[in-house]
Write an enzyme that holds these catalytic residues in place. Structure first.
Site, PDB file in Angstrom:
ATOM      1  N   GLU A  32       0.762  -1.205   0.026  1.00  0.00           N
ATOM      2  CA  GLU A  32      -0.022  -0.040   0.163  1.00  0.00           C
ATOM      3  C   GLU A  32       0.929   1.245  -0.007  1.00  0.00           C
ATOM      4  O   GLU A  32       1.329   1.615   1.118  1.00  0.00           O
ATOM      5  CB  GLU A  32      -0.836   0.058   1.218  1.00  0.00           C
ATOM      6  CG  GLU A  32      -1.774  -1.138   1.157  1.00  0.00           C
ATOM      7  CD  GLU A  32      -3.094  -1.114   0.538  1.00  0.00           C
ATOM      8  OE1 GLU A  32      -3.089  -0.153  -0.236  1.00  0.00           O
ATOM      9  OE2 GLU A  32      -3.786  -2.213   0.322  1.00  0.00           O
ATOM     10  N   CYS A  45      -2.567   9.090   2.102  1.00  0.00           N
ATOM     11  CA  CYS A  45      -1.896   8.687   0.896  1.00  0.00           C
ATOM     12  C   CYS A  45      -3.122   8.880  -0.347  1.00  0.00           C
ATOM     13  O   CYS A  45      -2.681   9.189  -1.361  1.00  0.00           O
ATOM     14  CB  CYS A  45      -1.824   7.188   1.039  1.00  0.00           C
ATOM     15  SG  CYS A  45      -3.547   6.338   1.792  1.00  0.00           S
TER      16      CYS A  45
HETATM   17  P1  NAD Z   1       8.191   5.430   4.892  1.00  0.00           P
HETATM   18  O1  NAD Z   1       8.282   4.506   3.656  1.00  0.00           O
HETATM   19  O2  NAD Z   1       9.220   6.240   5.176  1.00  0.00           O
HETATM   20  O3  NAD Z   1       7.931   4.426   6.033  1.00  0.00           O
HETATM   21  C1  NAD Z   1       6.938   3.308   6.000  1.00  0.00           C
HETATM   22  C2  NAD Z   1       7.216   2.230   6.908  1.00  0.00           C
HETATM   23  O4  NAD Z   1       8.286   1.332   6.295  1.00  0.00           O
HETATM   24  C3  NAD Z   1       7.965   2.440   8.249  1.00  0.00           C
HETATM   25  O5  NAD Z   1       7.364   1.727   9.141  1.00  0.00           O
HETATM   26  C4  NAD Z   1       9.270   2.424   7.926  1.00  0.00           C
HETATM   27  O6  NAD Z   1      10.149   1.925   9.022  1.00  0.00           O
HETATM   28  C5  NAD Z   1       9.167   1.147   7.090  1.00  0.00           C
HETATM   29  N1  NAD Z   1      10.342   1.061   6.207  1.00  0.00           N
HETATM   30  C6  NAD Z   1      10.993   1.955   5.547  1.00  0.00           C
HETATM   31  N2  NAD Z   1      12.032   1.031   4.632  1.00  0.00           N
HETATM   32  C7  NAD Z   1      11.938  -0.319   4.975  1.00  0.00           C
HETATM   33  C8  NAD Z   1      12.369  -1.236   4.578  1.00  0.00           C
HETATM   34  N3  NAD Z   1      13.552  -1.285   3.532  1.00  0.00           N
HETATM   35  N4  NAD Z   1      12.369  -2.451   4.926  1.00  0.00           N
HETATM   36  C9  NAD Z   1      11.205  -2.793   5.689  1.00  0.00           C
HETATM   37  N5  NAD Z   1      10.690  -1.770   6.377  1.00  0.00           N
HETATM   38  C10 NAD Z   1      10.879  -0.387   5.765  1.00  0.00           C
HETATM   39  O7  NAD Z   1       6.766   6.204   4.654  1.00  0.00           O
HETATM   40  P2  NAD Z   1       6.136   7.151   5.763  1.00  0.00           P
HETATM   41  O8  NAD Z   1       6.750   8.436   5.511  1.00  0.00           O
HETATM   42  O9  NAD Z   1       5.987   6.689   7.226  1.00  0.00           O
HETATM   43  O10 NAD Z   1       4.522   7.352   5.268  1.00  0.00           O
HETATM   44  C11 NAD Z   1       4.148   8.033   3.969  1.00  0.00           C
HETATM   45  C12 NAD Z   1       4.085   7.414   3.023  1.00  0.00           C
HETATM   46  O11 NAD Z   1       3.017   6.375   2.992  1.00  0.00           O
HETATM   47  C13 NAD Z   1       3.577   8.093   1.560  1.00  0.00           C
HETATM   48  O12 NAD Z   1       4.023   7.668   0.521  1.00  0.00           O
HETATM   49  C14 NAD Z   1       2.053   7.576   1.705  1.00  0.00           C
HETATM   50  O13 NAD Z   1       1.380   7.765   0.525  1.00  0.00           O
HETATM   51  C15 NAD Z   1       2.025   5.994   1.914  1.00  0.00           C
HETATM   52  N6  NAD Z   1       0.713   5.690   2.705  1.00  0.00           N
HETATM   53  C16 NAD Z   1       0.105   4.839   1.625  1.00  0.00           C
HETATM   54  C17 NAD Z   1      -1.075   4.188   2.059  1.00  0.00           C
HETATM   55  C18 NAD Z   1      -1.788   3.461   1.494  1.00  0.00           C
HETATM   56  O14 NAD Z   1      -2.715   2.808   1.863  1.00  0.00           O
HETATM   57  N7  NAD Z   1      -1.726   3.359   0.190  1.00  0.00           N
HETATM   58  C19 NAD Z   1      -1.527   4.621   3.515  1.00  0.00           C
HETATM   59  C20 NAD Z   1      -0.896   5.479   4.354  1.00  0.00           C
HETATM   60  C21 NAD Z   1       0.356   6.076   3.789  1.00  0.00           C
END
Ligand code: NAD
Length: 488
Positions: free
Chosen positions: A241, A275
């Site tokens: 997601e 998102c």
């Molecule tokens: P992010 O990608 O920085 O982090 C998200 C999560 O992934 C965190 O828990 C982080 O620790 C983990 N993570 C990051 N790199 C990783 C890796 N290599 N391996 C395992 N885990 C890893 O995102 P953010 O800044 O927390 O959130 C904002 C983003 O999330 C925006 O792009 C938004 O659109 C997206 N989002 C999408 C949805 C959806 O349902 N499509 C919902 C909410 C947020």
């Protein structure tokens, strides 16, 4: 039920003040390993508990959430800066998905399939998939966990949750509520629901471990590219997601009063940090002059400030880096010839370290540069269009495919937008904004949004494995497709 953390701690900032409100230790690698082993053991027991009984556990979780809604909603506000109604709304979403999952626990049905062979029956069953890792983003610090966990638990799967390192406090609070529900349930297996804390490294341990059957990861496309590839390398299943770059189209027949309200909430709600936030607006040239100045007035009047203050609709960005990303995107838009209104820093008395920004309304000369990317901040790019096909092509002309909407009172336009040749997104709405989905529908998007589906409809199938069985109740052994294999 466990929380795997180590000594020391990573600072947790409240975006409201920009100050440190807590320290939470990252889980050490051996604690994550222990959590995976415990979840694997829990799976052996939980998969044998009848699904409606598993539903009873989720019903109790829903009850705990109902009782804790004001407090947990407040914690969401403090940890990620949402205005109170949105903080509580997120908890309500958790309650709603628990209710949904309780009903679902009696409906995990398979099919009975006609067999081409005499005296045979075919059927499909859905069995629990195994341990589910849930990796969540900061902006929905609790709801996304419950979309996954409520379904996974009724489906028979243990859950290990790695919340965002920017929002671990709400996760620990939810975990305490789940532990209360477990005590009332009277004996769930140890390790059924666990939280591990930390960043990408901790998440990476879950991603790479073959004992984790499903990795459900919510966050940026950058994260999903790494996680999706690593899970695929070990033939695990991922539910991704990821980022969105959502658009609305305003047609000549649109109800503009309704459109203004929907656009304002979609683009400025949650300070542009959903998102599904509305980021691109395509306005028919015949209504541009009636709509854009009205929007500009709303943008100018909206109150930006601490979400703890009455009347505030736009709270802070999560951190200074988000503010810098917003400034960079606006500067890139200006370089392309855009007219930018808003976007400046807002000083909130007493919180000099926090990052408050006035939402920006940006009239673009063309769809280019920052308009093709997701900047996680309240920026709305506006572009006029001449015919609907052109508007739909512009809407679909970005790498992301999460949410979309059209404002029209013309049935033909609405249906064209929803047709196979219309929006290419996972979500397409009519006469409403791009954000604010209900839990009853499957949630997710296409292309760089990752293709995953969570929450309602049949998203539960992502947490189960499908077994196809053929049963011969005759005395002969007819082969399918008329194949003969006669041994003496
Ligand atoms: P992010 O990608 O920085 O982090 C998200 C999560 O992934 C965190 O828990 C982080 O620790 C983990 N993570 C990051 N790199 C990783 C890796 N290599 N391996 C395992 N885990 C890893 O995102 P953010 O800044 O927390 O959130 C904002 C983003 O999330 C925006 O792009 C938004 O659109 C997206 N989002 C999408 C949805 C959806 O349902 N499509 C919902 C909410 C947020």
């Amino acid at each position: 039920m466990g929380v795997a953390t180590a000594a020391g701690g990573r600072p947790v900032l409240s975006p409201i003040s920009g100050g440190i409100v807590a320290h939470v230790a990252d889980s050490a690698p051996d604690a994550v390993e222990t959590a995976i082993a415990a979840a694997t053991a829990a799976f052996r027991d939980w998969r044998r508990v009848p699904a409606p009984r598993r539903g009873e556990f989720v019903r109790l979780i829903g009850e705990e959430l109902r009782a804790a809604k004001p407090a947990l909603g407040r914690l969401v506000t403090l940890e990620v800066g949402k205005v109170p109604s949105e903080g509580e709304g997120e908890v309500q979403e958790m309650i709603d998905i628990c209710d949904f999952a309780v009903g679902l626990s009696r409906q995990l049905q398979g099919l009975a399939i006609p067999s081409e062979r005499p005296d045979h029956r075919m059927m499909e069953q859905w069995h629990p998939a195994g341990v589910v890792a849930v990796i969540t983003a900061f902006n929905f610090p609790v709801a996304v966990f419950s979309w996954n966990a409520a379904l996974a638990l009724v489906c028979g799967d243990p859950v290990i949750w790695k919340p965002s390192e920017k929002a671990p406090l709400t996760a620990l609070a939810v975990h305490a509520l789940v532990a209360r529900a477990a005590a009332r349930f009277g004996g769930v297996p140890d390790g059924l629901v666990q939280v591990v804390t930390g960043g990408a490294e901790v998440g990476g341990i879950l991603v790479d471990d073959p004992r984790i059957a499903v990795v459900s990861a919510t966050g940026s496309t950058r994260m999903g590219r790494v996680v999706g590839e690593r899970v695929a390398r070990r033939f695990g299943r991922s539910i991704l997601e990821l980022g969105g770059n959502n658009a609305s189209i305003v047609t000549p027949s649109a109800d503009l009063d309704l459109a203004v309200r929907a656009i304002a909430f979609g683009a400025m709600g949650t300070a542009g940090q959903r998102c599904t936030t509305l980021r691109r607006l395509f306005v028919h040239e015949s209504v541009r002059d009636a709509l854009v100045p009205r929007l500009a007035r709303v943008y100018g009047a909206v109150t930006v400030g601490s979400p703890l203050d009455d009347g505030v609709l736009v709270g802070p960005l999560i951190d200074a880096a988000a503010g810098e990303a917003m400034a960079l995107a606006l500067s890139a838009a200006r370089d392309l010839g855009a007219t930018v209104a808003g976007g400046e820093a807002v000083t909130v008395p007493g919180f000099p370290d926090a990052c408050y920004r006035r939402p920006a309304l940006v009239e673009m000369p063309e769809q280019a540069g920052p308009m093709l990317q997701e900047t996680f901040a309240p920026i709305l790019y506006v572009l006029p269009y001449r015919d609907l096909d052109q508007a739909i092509a512009l809407q679909n002309g970005v790498p992301q495919g999460l949410s979309s909407s059209i404002f029209t009172t013309d049935l033909r336009e609405a249906e064209a937008f929803l047709s196979a040749a219309g929006s290419d997104c996972g979500i397409a709405n009519v006469n409403m904004g791009t954000s604010g989905a209900e839990i009853g529908g499957a949630f997710g998007g296409e292309k760089e949004t990752g293709g995953g589906r969570e929450s309602g409809s049949d998203a539960w199938k992502g947490y189960m494995r499908r077994m196809t069985s053929a049963i011969n109740y005759g005395r002969d052994l007819p082969l399918a497709q008329g194949v003969r294999f006669d041994i003496v």
